[in-house]
Motif scaffolding. Structure first.
Motif, mmCIF file in Angstrom:
data_model
loop_
_atom_site.group_PDB
_atom_site.id
_atom_site.type_symbol
_atom_site.label_atom_id
_atom_site.label_comp_id
_atom_site.label_asym_id
_atom_site.label_seq_id
_atom_site.Cartn_x
_atom_site.Cartn_y
_atom_site.Cartn_z
ATOM 1 N N UNK A 225 0.807 -1.220 0.000
ATOM 2 C CA UNK A 225 0.000 0.000 0.000
ATOM 3 C C UNK A 225 0.840 1.270 0.000
ATOM 4 N N UNK A 226 2.134 1.145 0.353
ATOM 5 C CA UNK A 226 2.973 2.326 0.465
ATOM 6 C C UNK A 226 3.662 2.683 -0.838
ATOM 7 N N UNK A 227 3.948 3.970 -1.054
ATOM 8 C CA UNK A 227 4.683 4.376 -2.261
ATOM 9 C C UNK A 227 6.064 3.750 -2.358
ATOM 10 N N UNK A 228 6.687 3.426 -1.224
ATOM 11 C CA UNK A 228 8.038 2.859 -1.248
ATOM 12 C C UNK A 228 8.065 1.456 -1.843
ATOM 13 N N UNK B 217 0.257 7.807 5.167
ATOM 14 C CA UNK B 217 -1.126 8.287 5.022
ATOM 15 C C UNK B 217 -1.340 9.646 5.659
ATOM 16 N N UNK B 218 -0.584 9.949 6.721
ATOM 17 C CA UNK B 218 -0.789 11.208 7.444
ATOM 18 C C UNK B 218 0.244 12.267 7.073
ATOM 19 N N UNK B 219 1.185 11.937 6.192
ATOM 20 C CA UNK B 219 2.143 12.933 5.724
ATOM 21 C C UNK B 219 3.276 13.238 6.680
ATOM 22 N N UNK C 229 3.193 -1.157 10.121
ATOM 23 C CA UNK C 229 1.963 -0.400 10.357
ATOM 24 C C UNK C 229 2.265 1.066 10.645
ATOM 25 N N UNK C 230 3.340 1.329 11.397
ATOM 26 C CA UNK C 230 3.712 2.710 11.677
ATOM 27 C C UNK C 230 4.128 3.450 10.409
ATOM 28 N N UNK C 231 4.928 2.801 9.555
ATOM 29 C CA UNK C 231 5.354 3.428 8.298
ATOM 30 C C UNK C 231 4.155 3.669 7.385
ATOM 31 N N UNK D 79 9.655 6.374 9.383
ATOM 32 C CA UNK D 79 9.883 5.293 10.332
ATOM 33 C C UNK D 79 9.788 5.759 11.785
ATOM 34 N N UNK D 80 9.331 6.978 12.004
ATOM 35 C CA UNK D 80 9.193 7.496 13.355
ATOM 36 C C UNK D 80 7.992 6.837 14.049
#
Length: 287
Positions: free
Chosen positions: A90-93, A272-274, A265-267, A279-280
């Protein structure tokens, strides 16, 4: 937690069919509960369930006791691994041209008596951690991830096995995830004609630092190599990788999958929240 539950319920968990009583805690709720445990830093399942019974009753229709939670979680390891890949897609990476690979120690015992009595005998072994200049007894986590740390492939192996052999087997097992022309960033330990031929046959371009006895090709790649080192530090520092508490092969595998899923899940949510630092996890480790 709500966003993760909805995602798992829609995309990860298959609809149960056939006869039999439906579990009171659904698989999507179980995955959500497991990720919350890892992010909040509860190593003990007893303490985690006690905390959940007091603070999370309003979010779940049913919360099991510790033995029931342990049994469900250990059986859900394939589901946790599936959720990692689904979140990564789901992520751009996921579409990055560069993937990274490295291995990090996963200690499983600190005494000779533990080594002799552990159920991990035959799976774990003695290895050397160069970054801490120490020997350890346990397993090694091999991880292939994107530049932001999103896990793509992973496995656990005996530290006495060669790194090239383990990563080669990992890539062959997950060859369906590899795109033609993908760059794989590794360290100088992955030098070798056979490994290079294997990666090229899969459509991978291997990028690694030059060894001292080689002509200059890529240089030392010191700055880029810090990416994967920082990913390992996130797993150890924020998700307590070395404090997993597993005492059986299935237990260790489940707890490592639990931590990788928490990082994924954090990434995923940071994209999604910008959030700038993908990775924070500091926004999720407070109660």
């Amino acid at each position: 937690m709500t966003e993760l539950y909805v995602f798992c319920d829609d995309h990860v968990v298959l609809t149960r069919r056939g006869r039999g009583r439906r579990p009171r805690l659904t698989d999507a709720e179980l995955v959500t509960l497991a990720v919350a445990q890892a992010l909040l830093g509860y190593h003990s399942e007893h303490r985690w369930i006690r905390f959940a019974l007091v603070n999370l009753r309003g979010m779940f229709r049913y919360l099991p006791n510790q033995p029931g939670y342990h049994k469900r979680l250990k059986a859900a390891q394939p589901l946790l691994s599936k959720a990692i890949v689904m979140l990564a897609e789901q992520g751009p990476s996921w579409f990055d041209d560069v993937w990274m690979t490295d291995a990090t120690p996963v200690p499983c015992g600190m005494s000779r008596e533990t080594v002799k009595r552990s159920d991990l005998a035959g799976h774990a072994g003695y290895g050397y951690c160069a970054s801490h200049s120490r020997f350890y007894w346990g397993l090694k986590l091999y991880l292939v991830c994107s530049g932001d740390g999103m896990p793509i492939m992973w496995c656990l192996a005996n530290p006495k096995l060669g790194e090239r052999e383990v990563v080669a087997a990992l890539l062959e097992h997950n060859h369906h995830l590899i795109r033609d022309g993908q760059i794989l960033l590794a360290d100088k330990g992955f030098a070798g004609k056979e490994f290079k031929q294997l990666t090229e046959a899969m459509g991978l371009r291997l990028l690694r630092p030059d060894r001292k006895d080689e002509t200059h090709t890529n240089g030392n790649l010191g700055g880029v190599r810090q990416w994967i080192e920082s990913v390992n530090q996130t797993l150890k520092g924020q998700l307590d990788l070395e404090a997993h508490g597993g005492r059986t092969p299935a237990g260790v595998l489940t707890r490592i999958a639990q931590r990788l899923l928490a990082m994924a899940a954090g990434i995923w949510r940071n994209w999604n929240t910008g959030v700038i630092s993908k990775r924070s996890l500091t926004a999720y480790d407070s109660q």
